[in-house]
Write an enzyme that holds these catalytic residues in place. Structure first.
Site, PDB file in Angstrom:
ATOM      1  N   ARG A 176      57.445  -5.082 -13.965  1.00 39.99           N
ATOM      2  CA  ARG A 176      56.851  -5.614 -12.719  1.00 39.99           C
ATOM      3  C   ARG A 176      57.169  -4.756 -11.489  1.00 39.99           C
ATOM      4  O   ARG A 176      56.319  -4.561 -10.617  1.00 39.99           O
ATOM      5  CB  ARG A 176      57.403  -7.027 -12.518  1.00 39.99           C
ATOM      6  CG  ARG A 176      57.282  -7.611 -11.104  1.00 39.99           C
ATOM      7  CD  ARG A 176      57.847  -9.018 -11.092  1.00 39.99           C
ATOM      8  NE  ARG A 176      58.067  -9.556  -9.768  1.00 39.99           N
ATOM      9  CZ  ARG A 176      57.250 -10.448  -9.180  1.00 39.99           C
ATOM     10  NH1 ARG A 176      56.150 -10.861  -9.790  1.00 39.99           N
ATOM     11  NH2 ARG A 176      57.530 -10.923  -7.989  1.00 39.99           N
TER      12      ARG A 176
ATOM     13  N   GLU B 215      45.889 -14.396  -5.920  1.00 43.20           N
ATOM     14  CA  GLU B 215      46.299 -14.385  -7.334  1.00 43.20           C
ATOM     15  C   GLU B 215      45.036 -14.523  -8.173  1.00 43.20           C
ATOM     16  O   GLU B 215      44.345 -15.550  -8.134  1.00 43.20           O
ATOM     17  CB  GLU B 215      47.248 -15.556  -7.630  1.00 43.20           C
ATOM     18  CG  GLU B 215      48.577 -15.470  -6.910  1.00 43.20           C
ATOM     19  CD  GLU B 215      49.572 -14.523  -7.563  1.00 43.20           C
ATOM     20  OE1 GLU B 215      49.243 -13.881  -8.582  1.00 43.20           O
ATOM     21  OE2 GLU B 215      50.692 -14.438  -7.033  1.00 43.20           O
TER      22      GLU B 215
ATOM     23  N   GLU C 135      50.303  -6.283 -13.669  1.00 40.66           N
ATOM     24  CA  GLU C 135      49.147  -7.124 -13.326  1.00 40.66           C
ATOM     25  C   GLU C 135      47.869  -6.270 -13.325  1.00 40.66           C
ATOM     26  O   GLU C 135      47.266  -5.987 -12.297  1.00 40.66           O
ATOM     27  CB  GLU C 135      49.399  -7.803 -11.965  1.00 40.66           C
ATOM     28  CG  GLU C 135      50.625  -8.702 -12.028  1.00 40.66           C
ATOM     29  CD  GLU C 135      51.162  -9.173 -10.678  1.00 40.66           C
ATOM     30  OE1 GLU C 135      50.500  -8.934  -9.645  1.00 40.66           O
ATOM     31  OE2 GLU C 135      52.245  -9.782 -10.659  1.00 40.66           O
TER      32      GLU C 135
ATOM     33  N   HIS D 191      47.033  -9.791  -6.624  1.00 37.75           N
ATOM     34  CA  HIS D 191      48.009  -9.983  -7.708  1.00 37.75           C
ATOM     35  C   HIS D 191      47.351 -10.748  -8.853  1.00 37.75           C
ATOM     36  O   HIS D 191      46.220 -11.194  -8.757  1.00 37.75           O
ATOM     37  CB  HIS D 191      49.199 -10.815  -7.195  1.00 37.75           C
ATOM     38  CG  HIS D 191      50.110 -10.083  -6.276  1.00 37.75           C
ATOM     39  ND1 HIS D 191      51.333  -9.611  -6.654  1.00 37.75           N
ATOM     40  CD2 HIS D 191      49.967  -9.747  -4.965  1.00 37.75           C
ATOM     41  CE1 HIS D 191      51.922  -9.010  -5.635  1.00 37.75           C
ATOM     42  NE2 HIS D 191      51.113  -9.074  -4.586  1.00 37.75           N
TER      43      HIS D 191
ATOM     44  N   HIS E 285      52.466  -5.103  -8.287  1.00 44.03           N
ATOM     45  CA  HIS E 285      53.213  -5.431  -9.511  1.00 44.03           C
ATOM     46  C   HIS E 285      52.589  -4.704 -10.693  1.00 44.03           C
ATOM     47  O   HIS E 285      51.393  -4.871 -10.986  1.00 44.03           O
ATOM     48  CB  HIS E 285      53.240  -6.943  -9.728  1.00 44.03           C
ATOM     49  CG  HIS E 285      54.123  -7.636  -8.732  1.00 44.03           C
ATOM     50  ND1 HIS E 285      53.817  -8.834  -8.146  1.00 44.03           N
ATOM     51  CD2 HIS E 285      55.326  -7.248  -8.219  1.00 44.03           C
ATOM     52  CE1 HIS E 285      54.804  -9.163  -7.308  1.00 44.03           C
ATOM     53  NE2 HIS E 285      55.718  -8.225  -7.335  1.00 44.03           N
TER      54      HIS E 285
HETATM   55  O1  0X9 Z   1      55.843 -13.742  -6.666  1.00 47.52           O
HETATM   56  C1  0X9 Z   1      55.009 -12.970  -6.198  1.00 47.52           C
HETATM   57  O2  0X9 Z   1      55.311 -11.908  -5.666  1.00 47.52           O
HETATM   58  C2  0X9 Z   1      53.533 -13.347  -6.257  1.00 47.52           C
HETATM   59  N1  0X9 Z   1      53.180 -13.847  -7.555  1.00 47.52           N
HETATM   60  S1  0X9 Z   1      53.151 -12.846  -8.854  1.00 47.52           S
HETATM   61  O3  0X9 Z   1      53.035 -13.672 -10.047  1.00 47.52           O
HETATM   62  N2  0X9 Z   1      51.870 -11.951  -8.791  1.00 47.52           N
HETATM   63  O4  0X9 Z   1      54.318 -12.059  -8.816  1.00 47.52           O
HETATM   64  C3  0X9 Z   1      53.256 -14.467  -5.293  1.00 47.52           C
HETATM   65  C4  0X9 Z   1      53.354 -14.144  -3.868  1.00 47.52           C
HETATM   66  C5  0X9 Z   1      52.697 -15.223  -3.066  1.00 47.52           C
HETATM   67  N3  0X9 Z   1      53.604 -16.109  -2.438  1.00 47.52           N
HETATM   68  C6  0X9 Z   1      54.078 -17.274  -2.971  1.00 47.52           C
HETATM   69  N4  0X9 Z   1      53.672 -17.735  -4.106  1.00 47.52           N
HETATM   70  N5  0X9 Z   1      54.960 -17.925  -2.235  1.00 47.52           N
HETATM   71 ZN    ZN Z   2      52.183  -9.934  -8.468  1.00 47.80          ZN
END
Ligand code: 0X9
Ligand code: ZN
Length: 314
Positions: free
Chosen positions: A116, A261, A66, A185, A63
């Site tokens: 993003r 994260e 980030e 992330h 992303h």
């Molecule tokens: O949404 C995403 O792709 C990830 N979070 S972000 O804020 N960096 O975009 C999370 C992916 C991990 N999986 C879940 N949270 N289900």
């Molecule tokens: Zn991300």
């Protein structure tokens, strides 16, 4: 040219080229042939280090916005290359920025700081990009991603349609004995594993995946005091389909696959501010993430070497 040293590069956000050049210059690191080219023609750079029997792949920068992710990925690499013990157990493959087009766009004065997705245009709209972390070929286009080209979670025109997702897929499948994968992330401070596409049930390897995530979170707490959540992705966070960990775990067969994260904690930041931490967060993030990697991969090595191989089983 300006010398690239750990003492200086982690004091600011760096370009894709600088991060790549720094990693390429670390002792024991081999730069691999580019794993693919992005829409804008950038090479997706990958590096290898270590001599161990088991492979671990990790990447930052899926992303674009980030920024702590490529910085932390690079910091961890700088630490791991000095760890002779771990390098006997594992061979590491690192991709510091999987989405270099997007990263460059968030850094450019003419760009968008909070973009993003990748930079591939979409037919019939001015909305740019596919969410690489919804474009993988497991439960692709199911709930947890969007068909809307303007959405930040747009899943793309087909599974693995993005150069970034298909390059990572081909790359990881080409590596022998891959037992681990980490996708870095930000933000919200969590250590997550499959599944993202469903919030019910547990994967077959839940107990060892959970233990690994707990050990990693414990190591972070002991290093910096930061409190990371851990557990199944959907159960701990929200639903995602076609993301990296679901794909690596279920479709590629990489058992120890995690999404990390990074900082800041969701209690400490909200909205887009969380993607824009002060530069003073880079080193603490790198330190705690290095501690997490050491705890996790040493635990995983113990699990693997304790499993009798077929030839020695009774
Ligand atoms: O949404 C995403 O792709 C990830 N979070 S972000 O804020 N960096 O975009 C999370 C992916 C991990 N999986 C879940 N949270 N289900
Ligand atoms: Zn991300």
């Amino acid at each position: 040219p300006v010398q690239l040293t750990a003492a200086t590069i982690f004091n600011d956000w760096q370009s894709y080229e600088t991060l790549s050049a720094f990693i390429a210059g670390l002792p024991g690191v081999t730069q691999l042939p580019s794993i693919g080219k992005t829409y804008q023609g950038r090479d997706i750079n990958a590096f290898k280090f270590g001599t161990g029997p088991y492979a671990v792949v990790f990447n930052g920068g899926i992303h674009a916005r980030e920024w702590i992710s490529p910085a932390t990925t690079t910091y961890v690499t700088d630490q791991l290359v000095k760890n002779a013990d771990l390098l006997k157990k594992f061979t590491f493959y690192v991709i510091p920025v999987l989405n270099p087009d997007g990263y460059a766009y968030t850094r450019a004065a003419s760009g968008q700081r909070y973009h993003r997705k990748n930079l591939e245009p979409n037919a019939g709209t001015s909305c740019i990009g596919t969410d690489i972390n919804r474009n993988f070929d497991y439960m692709w286009s199911k709930p947890g991603a969007s068909s809307d080209q303007c959405s930040d979670t747009y899943y793309g025109k087909a599974a693995l349609s993005t150069a970034e997702a298909s390059s990572l897929s081909k790359f990881i499948k080409s590596i022998p004995n891959t037992v681990g994968y980490v996708d870095l992330h930000s933000y919200s401070e969590m250590f997550l594993f499959a599944n993202g596409y469903t919030c019910t049930g547990q994967v077959k390897d839940y107990d060892t995946l959970y233990k690994g995530s707990k050990l990693a979170a414990d190591a972070i707490k002991a290093t910096s005091g930061e409190i990371f959540k851990y557990g199944g992705s959907c159960a701990t966070s929200y639903k995602t389909s076609g993301d990296t960990v679901d794909y690596m775990y279920n479709a590629v067969g990489v058992t120890y696959s995690y999404t990390l994260e990074l900082r800041p904690n969701e209690n400490a930041a909200s909205g887009t501010a969380g993607f824009n931490p002060p530069v003073s967060e880079i080193i603490p993030s790198g330190q705690e993430t290095t501690a997490a990697f050491l705890a996790l991969w040493n635990y995983v090595y113990g699990q693997l070497s304790a499993t009798p191989s077929p030839s020695t089983s009774p």
